[in-house]
Scaffold this motif. Structure first.
Motif, short mmCIF file in Angstrom:
data_model
loop_
_atom_site.label_atom_id
_atom_site.label_comp_id
_atom_site.label_asym_id
_atom_site.label_seq_id
_atom_site.Cartn_x
_atom_site.Cartn_y
_atom_site.Cartn_z
N SER A 188 0.81 -1.21 0.00
CA SER A 188 0.00 0.00 0.00
C SER A 188 0.85 1.27 0.00
O SER A 188 0.50 2.26 -0.64
N ALA A 189 2.00 1.25 0.71
CA ALA A 189 2.88 2.41 0.71
C ALA A 189 3.53 2.61 -0.65
O ALA A 189 3.67 3.75 -1.13
N ASP A 190 3.90 1.51 -1.30
CA ASP A 190 4.50 1.60 -2.63
C ASP A 190 3.48 2.10 -3.64
O ASP A 190 3.83 2.81 -4.59
N ALA A 191 2.19 1.75 -3.44
CA ALA A 191 1.15 2.25 -4.34
C ALA A 191 1.10 3.77 -4.30
O ALA A 191 0.96 4.44 -5.34
N ILE A 192 1.22 4.34 -3.10
CA ILE A 192 1.21 5.81 -2.99
C ILE A 192 2.50 6.39 -3.56
O ILE A 192 2.48 7.41 -4.27
N TYR A 193 3.63 5.73 -3.29
CA TYR A 193 4.90 6.23 -3.84
C TYR A 193 4.85 6.28 -5.36
O TYR A 193 5.27 7.27 -5.98
N GLN A 194 4.33 5.21 -5.96
CA GLN A 194 4.27 5.17 -7.43
C GLN A 194 3.20 6.10 -8.00
O GLN A 194 3.10 6.27 -9.22
N SER A 195 2.41 6.72 -7.11
CA SER A 195 1.36 7.63 -7.55
C SER A 195 1.60 9.05 -7.07
O SER A 195 0.66 9.86 -7.03
N LEU A 196 2.85 9.37 -6.70
CA LEU A 196 3.14 10.72 -6.21
C LEU A 196 2.86 11.79 -7.26
O LEU A 196 2.64 12.96 -6.91
N VAL A 246 7.00 7.92 2.18
CA VAL A 246 6.91 6.85 1.18
C VAL A 246 8.16 6.82 0.31
O VAL A 246 8.54 5.77 -0.21
N THR A 247 8.82 7.96 0.16
CA THR A 247 10.08 7.98 -0.59
C THR A 247 11.17 7.27 0.18
O THR A 247 11.92 6.44 -0.37
N ALA A 248 11.27 7.55 1.48
CA ALA A 248 12.24 6.84 2.32
C ALA A 248 11.93 5.35 2.37
O ALA A 248 12.84 4.51 2.34
N ASP A 249 10.65 5.02 2.42
CA ASP A 249 10.24 3.61 2.45
C ASP A 249 10.63 2.91 1.16
O ASP A 249 11.08 1.76 1.19
N HIS A 250 10.49 3.58 0.02
CA HIS A 250 10.88 2.99 -1.26
C HIS A 250 12.36 2.65 -1.29
O HIS A 250 12.76 1.64 -1.90
N ASP A 251 13.15 3.47 -0.64
CA ASP A 251 14.61 3.28 -0.66
C ASP A 251 15.09 2.27 0.38
O ASP A 251 16.29 1.99 0.45
N ASP A 252 14.18 1.74 1.19
CA ASP A 252 14.55 0.79 2.24
C ASP A 252 14.34 -0.64 1.73
O ASP A 252 13.21 -1.09 1.57
#
Length: 419
Positions: free
Chosen positions: A107-115, A219-225
């Motif tokens: 779900s967090a990646d869904a928001i990251y990819q929809s920034l 969500v950007t920090a989460d994407h990089d983790d």
């Protein structure tokens, strides 16, 4: 982009997470996304989330989809049409691999990819909600608390008995400030009770309010983790808790216009067949636990051009009747007995048939003398004359029906039924 008056308040973008696969709702999700599963006869599950959002006054809404999304996309596109004159919309956004070759990883990646959607709208506040819960909620009250608290993230939570804590994501509040989250625990075995009620805990409802810039950073920090599961509840909320920037909104404080004492504070996660079935049974008592008849906070959906329901035959033991039941447009009950059931549009039940404690989805045909007990029958299934479902579970399993541990029988969409 639509102009705003400075006095209009913060700009809010609503994001509905509708990409869930819904494995625990199989076979109802064998051919559709979980938020597209029909509910209460005339609705889809996503209609409840969207109705809560628009009733709260938020009219710029994106719905993030992924698995088996065709019927979900079609329903939202045909049903949820806003006036675009003032920049209002509800739009579905499928997974697009915008940043790499992965589909949504969580779900967090869904928001990251929809920034890009946030960059286009430039909101001050982002409301993020799930698409598969049954409840009414005024999100504007939660947004108001979020702004006043100064938190970067606010999590909606419902009180649950402490004995059920191991079934939820549990929020432990700060002893000095009960509106601040001290810890977020996933299905804990020994949680701490609430300061004002040690026998209760706060369980996350899967609804969040974020300050837009903080959400983007998270969500950007989460994407990089590389060690993250990219989940809103499991990763993003703990990120804010660790920074001391997470608040909690107690659902008991939410006042929805038109709510009754009986249904105020109702919330059910319909993630399993049992909870989906139980949610339907909550609708049909004389004083329902979840009240569909609240016209001050309506649930919106598409209304098809079907005729009124019809009940025919009224002599001897051939009486068309439905008691303690919800019956949708286009239904014909012809000399049959319906009790404690929900019948969706275009269901036809023929003479001498008996249906008790069941949910029949669109277009189900029940022939004469058939008997159905504690079952969910998916769309367009034909029940043959004299057939029995929900009476002999071993025979139900032998015919390929899904039978839960509690004895609810599910017949899949279009499945061929034999006597």
């Amino acid at each position: 982009m639509a102009r705003r008056s400075p006095a209009a308040g913060p700009k809010v973008l609503a994001i509905v997470l509708a990409g869930g696969e819904g494995k625990r709702l199989m076979p109802l999700t064998a051919d559709r996304a979980k938020p597209a599963v029909p509910f209460a006869g005339i609705y889809r599950l996503i209609d409840l989330a969207l109705s809560n959002v628009v009733n709260s006054g938020y009219l710029q809404v994106v719905v993030l989809t992924q698995y088996k999304s065709h019927s979900l996309d079609a329903h939202v596109t045909k049903t949820w049409r806003m006036s675009t004159l003032l920049g209002n919309y509800v739009t579905t956004v499928p997974a697009q691999q915008r940043v790499d070759k992965n589909w949504y990883l969580g779900s967090a990646d869904a928001i990251y990819q929809s920034l890009n959607l946030m960059h286009d709208e430039r909101p001050d506040i982002v409301v993020v909600v799930g698409a598969d819960h049954v409840y009414r909620m005024d999100f504007s009250a939660m947004v108001e608390q979020h702004i006043e608290s100064g938190a970067a993230c606010t999590v909606a939570a419902i009180r649950q008995p402490i004995s059920l804590a191991n079934q939820f994501g549990v929020i432990e509040v700060d002893d000095d400030d009960p509106a601040k989250i001290a810890a977020f625990l996933e299905k804990p075995s020994d949680p701490k009770g609430l300061p004002d009620n040690p026998d209760e805990v706060l369980a996350s409802m899967g609804n969040y309010v974020f300050t837009a810039d903080a959400l983007e950073q998270a969500v950007t920090a989460d994407h990089d983790d590389p060690d993250s599961n990219h989940d809103m509840g499991g990763d993003i909320v703990p990120y804010f808790v660790g920074r001391g920037e997470a608040g909690v909104y107690d659902f008991k404080d939410n006042e929805v216009p038109g709510a009754t004492e009986r249904d105020r504070g109702y919330w059910r996660d319909v993630g399993t067949i049992e909870s989906y079935y139980d949610a339907h049974m909550d609708l049909i008592s004389i004083h329902p636990v979840f009240n569909l008849y609240n016209y001050e906070w309506p649930i919106y959906t598409q209304h098809s051009p079907y005729p009124p329901a019809k009940f025919v035959h009224g002599s001897g033991d051939r009486i068309g009747e439905a008691l303690n039941s919800a019956v949708s447009p286009g239904v014909v009950v012809s000399g049959a007995h319906i009790y404690a059931s929900v019948l969706s549009p275009l269901v036809h039940v023929h003479s001498y048939a008996s249906i008790q404690g069941s949910v029949l989805l669109d277009g189900v045909q029940v022939q004469r003398h058939a008997q159905i007990r504690r079952a969910i029958i998916d769309k367009n299934v034909v029940i043959p004359e004299g057939c029995q479902i929900g009476i002999d579970h071993e025979y139900d399993r032998a015919r390929g029906f899904h039978v839960t541990e509690t004895g609810i029988v599910v017949v899949g969409k279009g499945q061929v039924v034999t006597r």
